[in-house]
Design an enzyme around this catalytic site. Structure first.
Site, PDB file in Angstrom:
ATOM      1  N   HIS A  62       0.845  -1.200   0.000  1.00  0.00           N
ATOM      2  CA  HIS A  62       0.000   0.000   0.000  1.00  0.00           C
ATOM      3  C   HIS A  62       0.871   1.237   0.000  1.00  0.00           C
ATOM      4  CE1 HIS A  62       0.584  -1.665   4.025  1.00  0.00           C
ATOM      5  NE2 HIS A  62       0.685  -0.420   4.450  1.00  0.00           N
ATOM      6  N   HIS A 120       1.007   5.051   0.991  1.00  0.00           N
ATOM      7  CA  HIS A 120       0.368   6.063   1.837  1.00  0.00           C
ATOM      8  C   HIS A 120       0.430   7.420   1.144  1.00  0.00           C
ATOM      9  CE1 HIS A 120       0.353   3.851   5.816  1.00  0.00           C
ATOM     10  NE2 HIS A 120       1.278   3.143   5.190  1.00  0.00           N
TER      11      HIS A 120
HETATM   12  P1  AMP Z   1       1.743   0.029   7.253  1.00  0.00           P
HETATM   13  O1  AMP Z   1       2.271   0.274   8.634  1.00  0.00           O
HETATM   14  O2  AMP Z   1       2.497   0.790   6.182  1.00  0.00           O
HETATM   15  O3  AMP Z   1       1.585  -1.441   6.940  1.00  0.00           O
HETATM   16  O4  AMP Z   1       0.305   0.691   7.250  1.00  0.00           O
HETATM   17  C1  AMP Z   1      -0.880  -0.014   7.420  1.00  0.00           C
HETATM   18  C2  AMP Z   1      -1.938   1.040   7.525  1.00  0.00           C
HETATM   19  O5  AMP Z   1      -3.202   0.434   7.315  1.00  0.00           O
HETATM   20  C3  AMP Z   1      -1.986   1.733   8.885  1.00  0.00           C
HETATM   21  O6  AMP Z   1      -1.721   3.124   8.718  1.00  0.00           O
HETATM   22  C4  AMP Z   1      -3.393   1.445   9.382  1.00  0.00           C
HETATM   23  O7  AMP Z   1      -3.950   2.543  10.058  1.00  0.00           O
HETATM   24  C5  AMP Z   1      -4.129   1.121   8.105  1.00  0.00           C
HETATM   25  N1  AMP Z   1      -5.284   0.256   8.275  1.00  0.00           N
HETATM   26  C6  AMP Z   1      -5.324  -0.949   8.891  1.00  0.00           C
HETATM   27  N2  AMP Z   1      -6.568  -1.468   8.836  1.00  0.00           N
HETATM   28  C7  AMP Z   1      -7.329  -0.567   8.154  1.00  0.00           C
HETATM   29  C8  AMP Z   1      -8.705  -0.522   7.769  1.00  0.00           C
HETATM   30  N3  AMP Z   1      -9.559  -1.514   8.073  1.00  0.00           N
HETATM   31  N4  AMP Z   1      -9.131   0.559   7.081  1.00  0.00           N
HETATM   32  C9  AMP Z   1      -8.292   1.566   6.786  1.00  0.00           C
HETATM   33  N5  AMP Z   1      -6.983   1.573   7.113  1.00  0.00           N
HETATM   34  C10 AMP Z   1      -6.507   0.536   7.797  1.00  0.00           C
END
Ligand code: AMP
Ligand code: ZN
Length: 143
Positions: free
Chosen positions: A99, A101
């Site tokens: 993903h 950001h």
């Molecule tokens: P990372 O640390 O780069 O893997 O980021 C994962 C991101 O996914 C975090 O910023 C979380 O807040 C976000 N996240 C996890 N579950 C959800 C969800 N159900 N809907 C939206 N964002 C999410």
């Protein structure tokens, strides 16, 4: 991957605040934002690492993320945005569906990346660049 939370979001099995969707990518708001409007752009196909995402999809992710960033600036008057991708646990990746950001930023938003600045020894920079170049060129040439 059946258990992946982001695959479930794409399928609609878990709710999300959708910002954009096309044939290759899906964009939605991060549930725990650094700033309001913080979004995630993901490929519809499950990939853990950015390295296996096909070129067209990777390009679409970057394009959509940039346009989301521009929309955040124009609509909400943010000054700037960061694009951030954590590839691997040691890099901070928590969700194992790659993903990108999109983090809207303001001059006085109170958030700082903890970005250190090391130094190279004499010759070390050229040595590392040369070794990397050999690998990357061979990789991209399909060897
Ligand atoms: P990372 O640390 O780069 O893997 O980021 C994962 C991101 O996914 C975090 O910023 C979380 O807040 C976000 N996240 C996890 N579950 C959800 C969800 N159900 N809907 C939206 N964002 C999410
Ligand atoms: Zn997935």
């Amino acid at each position: 991957m059946a258990e992946c939370i982001f695959c479930k979001i794409i399928k609609g099995d878990i709710p999300s605040a959708k910002v954009y969707e096309d044939d290759l990518v899906y964009a939605f708001l991060d549930i725990s934002p650094i700033n309001h409007g913080h979004a995630l752009v993901i490929p519809k196909e499950h990939h853990e690492s950015s390295a296996t995402v096909p070129e067209e999809t990777a390009g679409r992710m970057f394009r959509v993320a940039s346009r989301v960033g521009v929309a955040l600036k124009r609509k909400y008057d943010w000054d700037a945005f960061n694009l951030h991708l954590a590839d691997g646990t040691a890099a901070g990746q928590v969700v194992n569906h790659v993903h990108l950001h999109v983090v809207p930023r303001g001059v006085e938003d109170g958030f700082r990346w903890n970005w250190r600045q090391l130094k190279y020894e004499d010759g070390q920079m050229a040595e590392i660049a040369g070794e990397l170049a050999a690998r990357v060129n061979a990789d991209l040439a399909g060897k």
